[in-house]
Design a protein around this motif. Structure first.
Motif, PDB file in Angstrom:
ATOM      1  N   ASN A   1       0.842  -1.195   0.000  1.00  0.00           N
ATOM      2  CA  ASN A   1       0.000   0.000   0.000  1.00  0.00           C
ATOM      3  C   ASN A   1       0.878   1.245   0.000  1.00  0.00           C
ATOM      4  O   ASN A   1       1.298   1.731   1.042  1.00  0.00           O
ATOM      5  CB  ASN A   1      -0.910  -0.003   1.228  1.00  0.00           C
ATOM      6  N   LEU A   2       1.130   1.754  -1.190  1.00  0.00           N
ATOM      7  CA  LEU A   2       2.037   2.887  -1.335  1.00  0.00           C
ATOM      8  C   LEU A   2       1.280   4.105  -1.866  1.00  0.00           C
ATOM      9  O   LEU A   2       0.296   3.986  -2.592  1.00  0.00           O
ATOM     10  CB  LEU A   2       3.184   2.528  -2.282  1.00  0.00           C
ATOM     11  N   SER A   3       1.788   5.272  -1.496  1.00  0.00           N
ATOM     12  CA  SER A   3       1.185   6.514  -1.967  1.00  0.00           C
ATOM     13  C   SER A   3       2.239   7.617  -1.900  1.00  0.00           C
ATOM     14  O   SER A   3       3.414   7.363  -1.619  1.00  0.00           O
ATOM     15  CB  SER A   3      -0.045   6.869  -1.131  1.00  0.00           C
ATOM     16  N   PHE A   4       1.808   8.851  -2.119  1.00  0.00           N
ATOM     17  CA  PHE A   4       2.749   9.967  -2.210  1.00  0.00           C
ATOM     18  C   PHE A   4       3.330  10.394  -0.870  1.00  0.00           C
ATOM     19  O   PHE A   4       4.251  11.205  -0.829  1.00  0.00           O
ATOM     20  CB  PHE A   4       2.105  11.169  -2.918  1.00  0.00           C
TER      21      PHE A   4
ATOM     22  N   VAL B   1       3.111  13.306  13.163  1.00  0.00           N
ATOM     23  CA  VAL B   1       2.904  14.044  11.916  1.00  0.00           C
ATOM     24  C   VAL B   1       3.146  13.125  10.721  1.00  0.00           C
ATOM     25  O   VAL B   1       2.347  13.086   9.768  1.00  0.00           O
ATOM     26  CB  VAL B   1       3.837  15.272  11.850  1.00  0.00           C
ATOM     27  N   LEU B   2       4.225  12.364  10.775  1.00  0.00           N
ATOM     28  CA  LEU B   2       4.534  11.428   9.691  1.00  0.00           C
ATOM     29  C   LEU B   2       3.455  10.346   9.587  1.00  0.00           C
ATOM     30  O   LEU B   2       3.018   9.999   8.484  1.00  0.00           O
ATOM     31  CB  LEU B   2       5.901  10.791   9.926  1.00  0.00           C
ATOM     32  N   ASP B   3       3.020   9.824  10.725  1.00  0.00           N
ATOM     33  CA  ASP B   3       1.973   8.802  10.722  1.00  0.00           C
ATOM     34  C   ASP B   3       0.689   9.331  10.086  1.00  0.00           C
ATOM     35  O   ASP B   3       0.015   8.621   9.328  1.00  0.00           O
ATOM     36  CB  ASP B   3       1.667   8.348  12.154  1.00  0.00           C
ATOM     37  N   LEU B   4       0.354  10.576  10.409  1.00  0.00           N
ATOM     38  CA  LEU B   4      -0.868  11.188   9.890  1.00  0.00           C
ATOM     39  C   LEU B   4      -0.817  11.293   8.367  1.00  0.00           C
ATOM     40  O   LEU B   4      -1.785  10.944   7.665  1.00  0.00           O
ATOM     41  CB  LEU B   4      -1.030  12.574  10.512  1.00  0.00           C
ATOM     42  N   LEU B   5       0.313  11.738   7.844  1.00  0.00           N
ATOM     43  CA  LEU B   5       0.469  11.869   6.397  1.00  0.00           C
ATOM     44  C   LEU B   5       0.485  10.500   5.723  1.00  0.00           C
ATOM     45  O   LEU B   5      -0.170  10.283   4.693  1.00  0.00           O
ATOM     46  CB  LEU B   5       1.758  12.623   6.074  1.00  0.00           C
ATOM     47  N   HIS B   6       1.232   9.579   6.319  1.00  0.00           N
ATOM     48  CA  HIS B   6       1.409   8.258   5.720  1.00  0.00           C
ATOM     49  C   HIS B   6       0.103   7.483   5.669  1.00  0.00           C
ATOM     50  O   HIS B   6      -0.354   7.070   4.594  1.00  0.00           O
ATOM     51  CB  HIS B   6       2.471   7.493   6.529  1.00  0.00           C
ATOM     52  N   ASN B   7      -0.512   7.271   6.825  1.00  0.00           N
ATOM     53  CA  ASN B   7      -1.713   6.437   6.858  1.00  0.00           C
ATOM     54  C   ASN B   7      -2.858   7.076   6.072  1.00  0.00           C
ATOM     55  O   ASN B   7      -3.608   6.389   5.375  1.00  0.00           O
ATOM     56  CB  ASN B   7      -2.144   6.186   8.299  1.00  0.00           C
ATOM     57  N   GLY B   8      -2.985   8.397   6.173  1.00  0.00           N
ATOM     58  CA  GLY B   8      -4.049   9.067   5.432  1.00  0.00           C
ATOM     59  C   GLY B   8      -3.905   8.906   3.930  1.00  0.00           C
ATOM     60  O   GLY B   8      -4.885   8.673   3.215  1.00  0.00           O
ATOM     61  N   SER B   9      -2.669   8.991   3.447  1.00  0.00           N
ATOM     62  CA  SER B   9      -2.462   8.895   1.996  1.00  0.00           C
ATOM     63  C   SER B   9      -2.703   7.479   1.484  1.00  0.00           C
ATOM     64  O   SER B   9      -3.329   7.295   0.432  1.00  0.00           O
ATOM     65  CB  SER B   9      -1.050   9.360   1.632  1.00  0.00           C
ATOM     66  N   VAL B  10      -2.240   6.463   2.210  1.00  0.00           N
ATOM     67  CA  VAL B  10      -2.431   5.089   1.717  1.00  0.00           C
ATOM     68  C   VAL B  10      -3.871   4.619   1.913  1.00  0.00           C
ATOM     69  O   VAL B  10      -4.353   3.751   1.182  1.00  0.00           O
ATOM     70  CB  VAL B  10      -1.441   4.098   2.379  1.00  0.00           C
ATOM     71  N   ALA B  11      -4.569   5.190   2.899  1.00  0.00           N
ATOM     72  CA  ALA B  11      -5.959   4.803   3.120  1.00  0.00           C
ATOM     73  C   ALA B  11      -6.884   5.372   2.056  1.00  0.00           C
ATOM     74  O   ALA B  11      -7.845   4.711   1.637  1.00  0.00           O
ATOM     75  CB  ALA B  11      -6.414   5.260   4.505  1.00  0.00           C
ATOM     76  N   PHE B  12      -6.580   6.581   1.578  1.00  0.00           N
ATOM     77  CA  PHE B  12      -7.536   7.264   0.700  1.00  0.00           C
ATOM     78  C   PHE B  12      -6.945   7.707  -0.641  1.00  0.00           C
ATOM     79  O   PHE B  12      -7.683   8.251  -1.472  1.00  0.00           O
ATOM     80  CB  PHE B  12      -8.108   8.477   1.433  1.00  0.00           C
ATOM     81  N   ALA B  13      -5.645   7.503  -0.854  1.00  0.00           N
ATOM     82  CA  ALA B  13      -5.046   7.902  -2.138  1.00  0.00           C
ATOM     83  C   ALA B  13      -3.982   6.900  -2.555  1.00  0.00           C
ATOM     84  O   ALA B  13      -2.900   7.269  -3.013  1.00  0.00           O
ATOM     85  CB  ALA B  13      -4.456   9.304  -2.031  1.00  0.00           C
ATOM     86  N   LYS B  14      -4.302   5.626  -2.407  1.00  0.00           N
ATOM     87  CA  LYS B  14      -3.340   4.577  -2.740  1.00  0.00           C
ATOM     88  C   LYS B  14      -2.934   4.647  -4.208  1.00  0.00           C
ATOM     89  O   LYS B  14      -3.772   4.860  -5.092  1.00  0.00           O
ATOM     90  CB  LYS B  14      -3.954   3.201  -2.433  1.00  0.00           C
ATOM     91  N   ASP B  15      -1.622   4.499  -4.431  1.00  0.00           N
ATOM     92  CA  ASP B  15      -1.027   4.456  -5.779  1.00  0.00           C
ATOM     93  C   ASP B  15      -1.195   5.768  -6.542  1.00  0.00           C
ATOM     94  O   ASP B  15      -1.036   5.795  -7.771  1.00  0.00           O
ATOM     95  CB  ASP B  15      -1.616   3.311  -6.609  1.00  0.00           C
ATOM     96  N   GLN B  16      -1.493   6.843  -5.854  1.00  0.00           N
ATOM     97  CA  GLN B  16      -1.654   8.130  -6.522  1.00  0.00           C
ATOM     98  C   GLN B  16      -0.413   8.999  -6.332  1.00  0.00           C
ATOM     99  O   GLN B  16       0.210   8.963  -5.273  1.00  0.00           O
ATOM    100  CB  GLN B  16      -2.890   8.856  -5.985  1.00  0.00           C
ATOM    101  N   PRO B  17      -0.041   9.789  -7.334  1.00  0.00           N
ATOM    102  CA  PRO B  17       1.089  10.711  -7.192  1.00  0.00           C
ATOM    103  C   PRO B  17       0.680  11.987  -6.474  1.00  0.00           C
ATOM    104  O   PRO B  17      -0.516  12.302  -6.364  1.00  0.00           O
ATOM    105  CB  PRO B  17       1.474  11.002  -8.645  1.00  0.00           C
ATOM    106  N   ALA B  18       1.663  12.709  -5.991  1.00  0.00           N
ATOM    107  CA  ALA B  18       1.390  13.987  -5.333  1.00  0.00           C
ATOM    108  C   ALA B  18       0.986  15.023  -6.380  1.00  0.00           C
ATOM    109  O   ALA B  18       1.664  15.192  -7.387  1.00  0.00           O
ATOM    110  CB  ALA B  18       2.622  14.452  -4.583  1.00  0.00           C
TER     111      ALA B  18
END
Length: 265
Positions: free
Chosen positions: A40-43, A159-176
């Motif tokens: 589960n990767l994201s930006f 702060v890092l956890d918030l950015l990381h989990n939020g992005s993979v939960a709702f923007a998986k495989d999407q670029p910034a």
């Protein structure tokens, strides 16, 4: 959120042990927490080993803080003031540990939407304590130093956890997007300008972890994050060299009348 001394002395270590047990589950189960990360990767996906590298020394500071919490005696006037500050942090500390432990269960179950709820609770509560409740560090007080280190590192990695989990939960495989890139730079720049060495150092570490993690996914975004890390470090250094943030005879901190009243209280 006031609690008694006796409650604090069992609540804090219990929450630490629950979190520690959950981390062992996260590392030893199949799939483990890194397997879930890699699927589960994201930006905002960091290099996962940076998180492990952060928590190992941070847990050593937690153990030192817990030992001091247990050791100090509220019946001794010279120790009560130090203990009061530590006890004030215990509810936030315990909530953080329990949220991280619960997050681990849902993360390893790949329910990233639910795990994100506990990330938000933890990160917001830690940031609230650091911003609204935590007194300036007194460099003459071991308890104050440890409380500042533990609380600010919890908030910083939050702060890092918030950015990381939020992005993979709702923007998986999407670029910034361009908007994400701009807001990231502005947000970290403003946060760095308001941070001391500890929390500011955590923000720089977060950006480096993100830059390294993104290097295999989006080299352009990775370089931008690296530039943000350099800029954040420069802002933190300039701000804290110009106005030392800590209290103590050798810190460069100048007491105000309000500080004197708080110290007497």
């Amino acid at each position: 959120m006031g609690i008694s001394y006796s409650t604090a002395k069992w609540m804090a270590p219990t929450s630490f042990l629950i979190d520690f047990a959950a981390q062992q589950y996260g590392m030893l189960s199949k799939p483990n927490m890194k397997d879930i990360h890699d699927r589960n990767l994201s930006f905002f996906s960091p290099q996962p080993f940076f998180i492990a590298g952060f928590f190992f020394p941070q847990q050593l500071f937690q153990l030192a803080w817990l030992y001091r919490l247990y050791k100090l005696d509220p019946k001794k006037p010279g120790e009560r003031g130090e203990l009061d500050q530590m006890v004030d942090f215990v509810p936030y500390y315990s909530v953080g540990n329990l949220c991280i432990a619960t997050w681990m269960v849902f993360w390893n179950s790949e329910r990233l939407d639910i795990s994100n709820i506990f990330v938000i609770i933890n990160s917001v509560s830690q940031l609230y304590y650091v911003i609204a409740k935590l007194p300036a560090m007194n460099t003459d007080s071991t308890s104050s130093i440890l409380t500042n280190i533990v609380s600010k590192t919890f908030a910083g990695i939050g702060v890092l956890d918030l950015l990381h989990n939020g992005s993979v939960a709702f923007a998986k495989d999407q670029p910034a997007t361009t908007m994400v890139k701009a807001l990231t730079g502005v947000a970290f720049g403003l946060a760095s300008a308001a941070s001391d060495w500890i929390f500011g150092g955590c923000l720089v570490y977060d950006l480096v972890a993100l830059a390294v993690g993104q290097s295999a996914l989006d080299s352009g975004w990775s370089k931008t994050l690296g530039a943000y890390a350099v800029g954040s470090a420069a802002i933190v250094a300039a701000k804290n060299l110009a106005r030392p943030p800590y209290n103590g005879p050798n810190s460069g901190y100048t007491k105000t009348a309000t500080d004197d009243v708080q110290d007497r209280v």
